[in-house]
Motif scaffolding. Structure first.
Motif, short mmCIF file in Angstrom:
data_model
loop_
_atom_site.label_atom_id
_atom_site.label_comp_id
_atom_site.label_asym_id
_atom_site.label_seq_id
_atom_site.Cartn_x
_atom_site.Cartn_y
_atom_site.Cartn_z
N ASP B 39 -15.98 -78.46 110.60
CA ASP B 39 -16.54 -77.27 111.24
C ASP B 39 -15.99 -77.13 112.66
OD1 ASP B 39 -18.04 -74.99 111.43
OD2 ASP B 39 -19.90 -76.01 111.97
N ALA B 187 -12.58 -66.49 111.36
CA ALA B 187 -13.07 -66.43 109.99
C ALA B 187 -11.96 -66.64 108.97
CB ALA B 187 -13.76 -65.09 109.73
N LEU B 188 -10.72 -66.27 109.32
CA LEU B 188 -9.62 -66.32 108.35
C LEU B 188 -8.50 -67.26 108.74
CD1 LEU B 188 -9.16 -62.47 107.79
CD2 LEU B 188 -10.61 -64.03 106.50
N VAL B 345 -7.87 -72.76 109.62
CA VAL B 345 -9.03 -72.28 108.86
C VAL B 345 -8.73 -72.07 107.38
CG1 VAL B 345 -10.58 -70.30 108.55
CG2 VAL B 345 -10.17 -71.23 110.83
N SER B 347 -10.90 -70.36 104.51
CA SER B 347 -12.10 -69.63 104.14
C SER B 347 -12.01 -69.33 102.66
CB SER B 347 -12.14 -68.30 104.92
OG SER B 347 -13.33 -68.13 105.63
N PRO B 355 -22.10 -68.69 99.07
CA PRO B 355 -21.62 -69.65 100.07
C PRO B 355 -22.74 -70.57 100.58
CG PRO B 355 -20.79 -67.45 100.56
CD PRO B 355 -21.72 -67.31 99.40
N THR B 371 -20.94 -71.84 106.58
CA THR B 371 -21.05 -70.79 105.56
C THR B 371 -21.65 -69.55 106.21
OG1 THR B 371 -23.29 -71.41 104.93
CG2 THR B 371 -21.49 -72.47 103.74
N HIS B 374 -19.68 -65.87 109.72
CA HIS B 374 -18.85 -66.38 110.80
C HIS B 374 -18.79 -65.44 112.00
CE1 HIS B 374 -17.89 -69.03 107.58
NE2 HIS B 374 -17.25 -68.09 106.92
N THR B 388 -18.31 -66.42 103.50
CA THR B 388 -17.42 -67.37 102.84
C THR B 388 -17.90 -68.78 103.17
OG1 THR B 388 -15.89 -67.73 104.69
CG2 THR B 388 -15.46 -65.81 103.28
N ARG B 390 -16.32 -71.89 104.95
CA ARG B 390 -15.17 -72.07 105.84
C ARG B 390 -15.01 -73.54 106.21
NH1 ARG B 390 -15.53 -69.98 111.88
NH2 ARG B 390 -16.74 -71.90 112.00
N SER B 392 -12.73 -75.80 108.58
CA SER B 392 -11.78 -75.63 109.68
C SER B 392 -11.39 -77.00 110.22
CB SER B 392 -12.37 -74.74 110.77
OG SER B 392 -13.64 -75.23 111.18
#
Lengths: 143, 417
Positions: B39, B187-188, B345, B347, B355, B371, B374, B388, B390, B392
């Motif tokens: 995270d 987020a992506l 990341v 996602s 999620p 989740t 984000h 989603t 995620r 990271s």
């Protein structure tokens, strides 16, 4: 769906059922199963008025008074949350409102789901309980 | 164009095990399982050197800065300003006076919106953001626009999670007076093509604010090469303490901007009739600052530069590629955000599984992911999803942890699929 027994008795049954599982995985699988068994809420009621906030998933609970008792039905788009909703409904639905107001729901502790009650868990269980009790409170004053 | 590269300069292979040893929190267990901390886009863990710096400061060095003539105060002031120099060098800023301390990237963006925004944005103007911005790079601009009678518009994002460049170019011509854009999407993971976006905005005289919160831990940042007008970042995402961040601003802007908050340290002289203000950066730093965290943040910068951002970027790219490949082997896994240029990341969604359910099961397996939306609700709506899962990554994550994530996702499928 209307179970028999007091809040305490119904909670004891749930604790017993969860006691059959040794590990968290079994317990969660059972919780998910319970959620899947909850009859879906009529889409008609999946509205803002019945929505419980403070949750990552969407949760709805619809309360109703019948013959001096409180009845609840609910739903969620997440299965674990739906399982928790189902547990609350199983214990609280069909009870006298005053009992709902006064209950402490310790059984969630005993089945290992206590951390879902903490306000930081974004599943809204805490606000769900608040909401259920608020409805009962309003009606316990009337009776 | 991006800050990876220069792999040929890497002396030997990057060893995450050595790096991990410096992070006491990574030795923790949760639910009796080793913690797999994925995270990092929310916040990273702290190396021992950063923790020690906080203790040392409060144990023996504490005093207020810019105030006293006494020894401790001078010592604290020197360390505090030396940290600013470290931060300026880290960003390749032209001078320390171009670097303001803030509470984090969010405060930095709010400062720009409050003090710089009204100088540039008026009635009927547009502040341009992208559809993939974090709420903290949307809401401050909405507040500015509301006050100025202007409006926020968003550059659309493609199905792969990349800016649709022709749309960006088209929108630039529509009364845009300010462009606010994330360097890396939280987020992506998409790395935006800042270099060319900034150049094109400047050709039209549009200043550019960069939200660099997600880029700083993963790549080398050069604000002069980017030529951005502002660059905001947060210490806590780059192994430093919470509650401190940096706002880089071009010196000419800082001269033109009015002060933000009033109080001690930001003034030159105060009378009841009139107050004159201190020079930048102090004009923008009212009150006793977060001295301890600033000093520990400088330690985090030393840590990052000690390893070398190019090495970090190269390692993390390999790790992200590997984790992506592992996840895509699992039936039903769908990635959200498949840009060519990505950082950190991953996602994703697992079939129809919510999620929140996935995150809860992964948590019980000791795997910390995020989740939900984000803090990028418009982006989630764009993809038509509630959120989603995620994962990271940071430099201390390992290939074994990517395997653990994949195994966890398989378990989620078994339980919920």
């Amino acid at each position: 769906m209307a179970a028999q027994g007091t809040i305490r008795e119904r909670a004891r049954d749930i604790v017993e059922e969860f006691g059959l599982f040794d590990d968290w995985m079994g317990k969660y699988e059972y919780l998910i199963e319970i959620g899947q068994g909850l009859p879906p809420l009529d889409p008609l009621y999946k509205t803002e008025a019945y929505r419980i906030h403070g949750c990552q998933a969407q949760v709805w609970v619809r309360p109703e008074m019948k013959n001096g008792l409180v009845f609840y039905e609910g739903d969620s788009d997440a299965l674990i949350t739906k399982g928790l909703v189902a547990l609350l409904i199983r214990v609280l639905s069909g009870q006298p409102p005053q009992d709902v107001v006064e209950t402490s729901l310790e059984f969630l502790d005993e089945i290992g789901m206590q951390d879902h009650l903490s306000a930081t868990r974004r599943n809204g269980l805490a606000s769900m309980v608040r909401q259920l009790k608020r409805f009962a409170q309003v009606h316990s004053n009337k009776t | 164009m991006h800050a990876t590269g220069a792999i040929q300069d890497i002396p030997g292979k990057f060893d995450p095990a050595q790096v991990r040893d410096q992070f006491p929190a990574l030795r923790r267990e949760v639910y009796g399982k080793p913690l797999v901390y994925l995270d990092n886009a929310a916040s990273s863990q702290k190396p021992q050197a950063v923790i020690d710096r906080l203790i040392r400061y409060y144990s023996s060095e504490h005093s207020n800065v810019h105030r006293g003539v006494h020894f401790l105060s001078r010592e604290a002031t020197d360390a505090y300003e030396a940290a600013r120099k470290r931060a300026a060098d880290f960003l390749h800023a032209p001078s320390e006076s171009a670097v303001l301390y803030t509470r984090g990237a969010t405060e930095g963006i709010n400062l720009v919106a409050s003090s710089f925004g009204p100088l540039h944005v008026g009635q009927g103007d547009v502040v341009l953001v992208s559809h993939m911005e974090h709420h903290s790079n949307i809401v401050p601009w909405q507040m500015l626009c509301e006050a100025q009678g202007a409006r926020v518009r968003a550059i659309p994002v493609s199905d792969t999670g990349e800016i649709i460049y022709e749309e960006f170019e088209r929108l630039l011509g529509e009364r845009v007076r300010l462009l606010a854009i994330g360097h890396v999407s939280n987020a992506l993971g998409t790395i935006n093509p800042l270099q060319s976006m900034i150049r094109q905005a400047h050709e039209l005289g549009i200043p550019v604010v960069v939200d660099g919160a997600q880029a700083a831990p993963h790549m080398k940042i050069d604000v002069q090469a980017l030529d951005c007008d502002f660059y905001a970042l947060s210490s806590h995402k780059m192994f430093g303490p919470t509650g401190v961040g940096i706002l880089y601003a071009k010196p000419e802007h800082l001269k033109a901007m009015g002060p933000w908050q009033g109080g001690g340290d930001m003034i030159e002289t105060v009378t009841f009739e009139q107050t004159t203000y201190n020079e930048p950066p102090h004009k923008f730093e009212a009150g006793t600052p977060n001295i301890a965290d600033v000093l520990a943040f400088a330690e985090a910068i030393d840590f990052l530069e000690g390893i070398g951002q190019d090495r970090i970027a190269a390692y993390e790219r390999d790790l992200l590629d590997y984790a992506t490949e592992r996840l895509l082997q699992i039936e039903g896994v769908r990635l959200v955000g498949t840009a060519t240029e990505k950082a950190s990341v991953l996602s994703f969604l697992i079939g129809d599984i919510h999620p929140y359910d996935a995150g809860t099961i992964l948590d019980r397996l000791g795997i910390a992911v995020r989740t939900g939306h984000h803090c990028a609700q418009p982006l989630m709506r764009r993809f038509g999803i509630p959120g989603t899962v995620r994962a990271s990554f940071a430099l201390y994550n390992t290939f074994d942890e990517a395997d653990a994530l994949a195994a966890g996702v398989r378990r989620v499928r078994e339980m919920l699929g």
